[in-house]
Motif scaffolding. Structure first.
Motif, PDB file in Angstrom:
ATOM      1  N   ARG A 130      47.724  83.323  20.649  1.00 49.96           N
ATOM      2  CA  ARG A 130      48.966  83.888  21.198  1.00 49.96           C
ATOM      3  C   ARG A 130      48.820  85.365  21.522  1.00 49.96           C
ATOM      4  O   ARG A 130      49.397  85.865  22.482  1.00 49.96           O
ATOM      5  CB  ARG A 130      50.124  83.683  20.212  1.00 49.96           C
ATOM      6  CG  ARG A 130      50.750  82.312  20.352  1.00 49.96           C
ATOM      7  CD  ARG A 130      51.729  82.046  19.268  1.00 49.96           C
ATOM      8  NE  ARG A 130      51.018  81.783  18.014  1.00 49.96           N
ATOM      9  CZ  ARG A 130      51.482  80.978  17.054  1.00 49.96           C
ATOM     10  NH1 ARG A 130      52.643  80.385  17.180  1.00 49.96           N
ATOM     11  NH2 ARG A 130      50.784  80.772  15.958  1.00 49.96           N
ATOM     12  N   ILE A 133      47.355  85.608  24.919  1.00 48.85           N
ATOM     13  CA  ILE A 133      48.315  85.269  25.977  1.00 48.85           C
ATOM     14  C   ILE A 133      49.198  86.491  26.249  1.00 48.85           C
ATOM     15  O   ILE A 133      49.398  86.891  27.399  1.00 48.85           O
ATOM     16  CB  ILE A 133      49.180  84.060  25.558  1.00 48.85           C
ATOM     17  CG1 ILE A 133      48.287  82.831  25.347  1.00 48.85           C
ATOM     18  CG2 ILE A 133      50.263  83.774  26.606  1.00 48.85           C
ATOM     19  CD1 ILE A 133      48.990  81.664  24.670  1.00 48.85           C
ATOM     20  N   ASP A 134      49.682  87.116  25.180  1.00 45.14           N
ATOM     21  CA  ASP A 134      50.565  88.280  25.330  1.00 45.14           C
ATOM     22  C   ASP A 134      49.832  89.446  25.980  1.00 45.14           C
ATOM     23  O   ASP A 134      50.342  90.093  26.886  1.00 45.14           O
ATOM     24  CB  ASP A 134      51.088  88.746  23.958  1.00 45.14           C
ATOM     25  CG  ASP A 134      51.913  87.654  23.283  1.00 45.14           C
ATOM     26  OD1 ASP A 134      52.326  86.718  23.989  1.00 45.14           O
ATOM     27  OD2 ASP A 134      52.137  87.757  22.062  1.00 45.14           O
ATOM     28  N   ASP A 242      58.729  80.377  21.533  1.00 49.73           N
ATOM     29  CA  ASP A 242      58.453  81.614  22.276  1.00 49.73           C
ATOM     30  C   ASP A 242      57.511  81.386  23.464  1.00 49.73           C
ATOM     31  O   ASP A 242      57.373  82.246  24.334  1.00 49.73           O
ATOM     32  CB  ASP A 242      57.799  82.658  21.360  1.00 49.73           C
ATOM     33  CG  ASP A 242      58.813  83.251  20.397  1.00 49.73           C
ATOM     34  OD1 ASP A 242      60.023  83.024  20.623  1.00 49.73           O
ATOM     35  OD2 ASP A 242      58.397  83.906  19.423  1.00 49.73           O
ATOM     36  N   TYR A 243      56.823  80.253  23.459  1.00 50.44           N
ATOM     37  CA  TYR A 243      55.823  80.032  24.512  1.00 50.44           C
ATOM     38  C   TYR A 243      56.156  78.841  25.400  1.00 50.44           C
ATOM     39  O   TYR A 243      55.349  78.420  26.211  1.00 50.44           O
ATOM     40  CB  TYR A 243      54.421  79.874  23.874  1.00 50.44           C
ATOM     41  CG  TYR A 243      53.967  81.191  23.289  1.00 50.44           C
ATOM     42  CD1 TYR A 243      53.231  82.087  24.053  1.00 50.44           C
ATOM     43  CD2 TYR A 243      54.355  81.571  22.009  1.00 50.44           C
ATOM     44  CE1 TYR A 243      52.872  83.322  23.546  1.00 50.44           C
ATOM     45  CE2 TYR A 243      54.008  82.803  21.495  1.00 50.44           C
ATOM     46  CZ  TYR A 243      53.272  83.682  22.266  1.00 50.44           C
ATOM     47  OH  TYR A 243      52.929  84.910  21.784  1.00 50.44           O
TER      48      TYR A 243
END
Ligand SMILES: Nc1nc2c(ncn2[C@@H]2O[C@H](COP(=O)(O)OP(=O)(O)OP(=O)(O)O)[C@@H](O)[C@H]2O)c(=O)[nH]1
Ligand SMILES: [Mg+2]
Length: 395
Positions: A130, A133-134, A242-243
Motif C-alpha cells: 500500500r 501505491i500511495d 481505502d483502496y
C-alpha cells in the motif's frame, strides 16, 4: 498512431519482466534497483474476439495475430526506469523517467505485492505494498503540481495583457497532452472558478491530481502473485475500503513469460491470457511439475494477468474500442479481415474513415454495418467490434 502504455513503479517490482513477457523482448531484468535506465519500447497486444468467424471467414491479419478466434491487436508498451520517493526533486534517476512518461497514454503501475522489496527496491521482508501505491500517486501529483505552479506564475506575470488563464496553463502543461478546454472542464468540475491567483494550496493540489488522473489513467498490476506473501497481501488490500476505488489485476510476469517460452519451444500450446494450456510434448518431470504449478495459479487467478492488465488499460481505462474494416459484399480486395483498429470510445463512422486515410475521410459518403447491411451516417458512434465498410468518393 499507436497507443502507448507505460510501465511504472519503484525499482525491482518486475516492470522489465512484465515488459519482456508481453513483448517477447529480452531487456535486462535483475533483483537489484535501477536495472533499467533507458526506456525500451516494444510491441504488445490486446485481445479482441475476431469478427471473421461470424462471417464464416478466416482472417488474414496484416499486423498482430489471430489465435483460435482471438485477435491480438498491437499497441506500444514502454518499460520505464524505476522511480523512488522524491524523484520529482531529482532523487534516484530523477526527472528522466518523468520525461519518458510524457509519451504515454495510460499507465500500468506494477506493484510488488510480495512485499519483499523496500521503497527503494532493495530486498526486505514484510513491506506493505500500500505504501508503494500511495507513493507513486503522490510522486506523480507532486510533479504535476510543480508544472501547474509554473503555469500559475506565468499567468500572474502576464496578467496585464489579460490572457485566458486556461490558455496559459495549457501551454505550460502541453507535454501532458491536455487542451485549454479540457483544463477549464477539470477546474469547473472540481468546483473552482477559473481564477488561478485565488487558488490556495488545497485547490492547487486538487487540480494537479485531477489533471494527472485525466491525462495518465492507471491500472495496478499486482505482480509476483505466484508467491504466498503476495497472495496474503492481495486478500488484505483488495478488501481494504481505502483502496476500493482502484482497479487491481493479479499478475505473475514470471508465469506469463514461462508459458510463452514453453509455447515457443513447442512444449505447450498456450494462447496468451488464457487460464489454461495444453502440454504437447514429452517433458522432464521437473519441467512438467513447474508447468502444473503455473496451471494451478492461472486457473485460480483467471490467467497470468499480463494480458488482462494491458486490456484493462486499453479498453477500460482509456475506453478504446476495436473496429474492423469490413466488406458488405464479401469481396475483399486485399484479403479478409486484415485489419482491426483501436479508436477512441466516441469515434464516429466518419472519424473511422479518416483513421483509414485522410482521402477516404474527405470523400466519406456513408458507412455500411456489415452485420446488418444497414447504412451508417457520418455522426454514428461505432461500437466495440463493429465491422464497417466505408463508402467514399476517394477509394
Ligand atoms: N516471484 C516473482 N518474481 C518476479 C516476477 N516478476 C519479476 N520478478 C523478479 O523481480 C526482480 C526484478 O525484476 P525486474 O523486471 O528487473 O524489475 P524492474 O521493475 O524492471 O526493476 P528496475 O529496472 O530496477 O526498476 C527480478 O529478480 C525478477 O526475476 C514475478 O511475477 N514473480
Ligand atoms: Mg527494469
Amino acid at each position: 498512431m499507436s497507443y502507448r502504455i507505460g510501465l511504472v513503479g519503484k525499482p525491482s517490482v518486475g516492470k522489465s519482466t512484465l515488459f519482456n513477457a508481453a513483448t517477447m523482448n529480452d531487456v535486462p531484468e535483475g533483483a537489484f534497483p535501477f536495472t533499467t535506465i533507458d526506456p525500451s519500447i516494444g510491441e504488445a497486444y490486446v485481445r479482441t474476439e475476431c469478427a471473421a468467424p461470424e462471417f464464416d471467414n478466416t482472417c488474414e491479419p496484416s499486423v498482430g495475430d489471430c489465435k483460435e478466434g482471438t485477435r491480438f491487436v498491437p499497441i506500444k508498451l514502454v518499460d520505464i526506469a524505476g522511480l523512488v520517493p522524491g524523484a520529482h526533486e531529482g532523487k534516484g534517476l530523477g526527472n528522466q523517467f518523468l520525461t519518458d512518461l510524457n509519451e504515454t497514454d495510460a499507465l500500468i503501475h506494477v506493484v510488488d505485492f510480495s512485499g519483499t522489496t523496500d521503497s527503494e527496491g532493495e530486498t526486505t521482508e514484510g513491506h506493505d505494498p500500500r505504501e508503494d501505491i500511495d507513493f507513486l500517486e503522490d510522486e506523480l501529483d507532486a510533479w504535476y503540481l510543480d508544472i501547474l505552479e509554473k503555469g500559475i506564475e506565468r499567468y500572474e506575470s502576464k496578467q496585464l495583457s489579460d490572457p485566458d488563464p486556461e490558455d496559459i496553463l495549457a501551454e505550460q502543461l502541453s507535454a501532458f497532452g491536455i487542451s485549454a478546454a479540457e483544463i477549464k472542464q477539470v477546474i469547473l468540475a472540481e468546483g473552482y472558478e477559473v481564477t488561478p491567483t485565488e487558488w490556495e494550496t488545497d485547490a492547487r493540489e486538487t487540480l494537479a491530481r485531477a489533471i494527472r488522473k485525466r491525462t495518465k489513467p492507471m491500472v495496478i498490476a499486482a505482480n509476483k502473485m505466484d508467491t504466498p506473501e503476495a497472495q496474503e497481501n492481495w486478500a488484505e488490500i483488495t478488501t481494504d475500503p481505502d483502496y476500493e476505488h482502484l482497479s487491481f489485476v493479479p499478475a505473475s510476469a514470471h508465469a506469463e513469460k514461462a508459458l510463452k517460452n514453453a509455447d515457443e519451444q513447442g512444449a505447450i500450446e498456450y494462447v496468451p491470457g488464457d487460464d489454461d494450456f495444453e502440454i504437447t510434448a514429452e517433458l522432464p518431470d521437473e519441467k512438467a511439475a513447474g508447468l502444473e504449478q503455473i496451471r494451478t495459479f492461472i486457473g485460480e487467478f483467471g490467467g497470468a494477468g499480463v494480458q488482462r492488465a494491458l486490456e484493462e488499460a486499453v479498453f477500460d481505462v482509456l475506453g478504446l474500442k476495436a473496429v474492423f474494416p469490413g466488406s458488405a459484399s464479401g469481396n475483399w480486395s486485399e484479403g479478409p479481415f486484415r485489419d482491426c483498429f483501436l479508436l477512441p470510445g466516441d469515434a464516429t463512422a466518419e472519424e473511422f474513415a479518416y483513421h483509414l486515410h485522410s482521402d477516404i475521410g474527405d470523400g466519406f459518403l456513408h458507412g455500411i454495418d456489415c452485420r446488418t447491411d444497414r447504412q451508417v451516417g457520418a455522426d454514428t458512434v461505432l461500437d466495440h467490434r463493429d465491422v464497417v465498410e466505408v463508402i467514399s468518393t476517394n477509394q
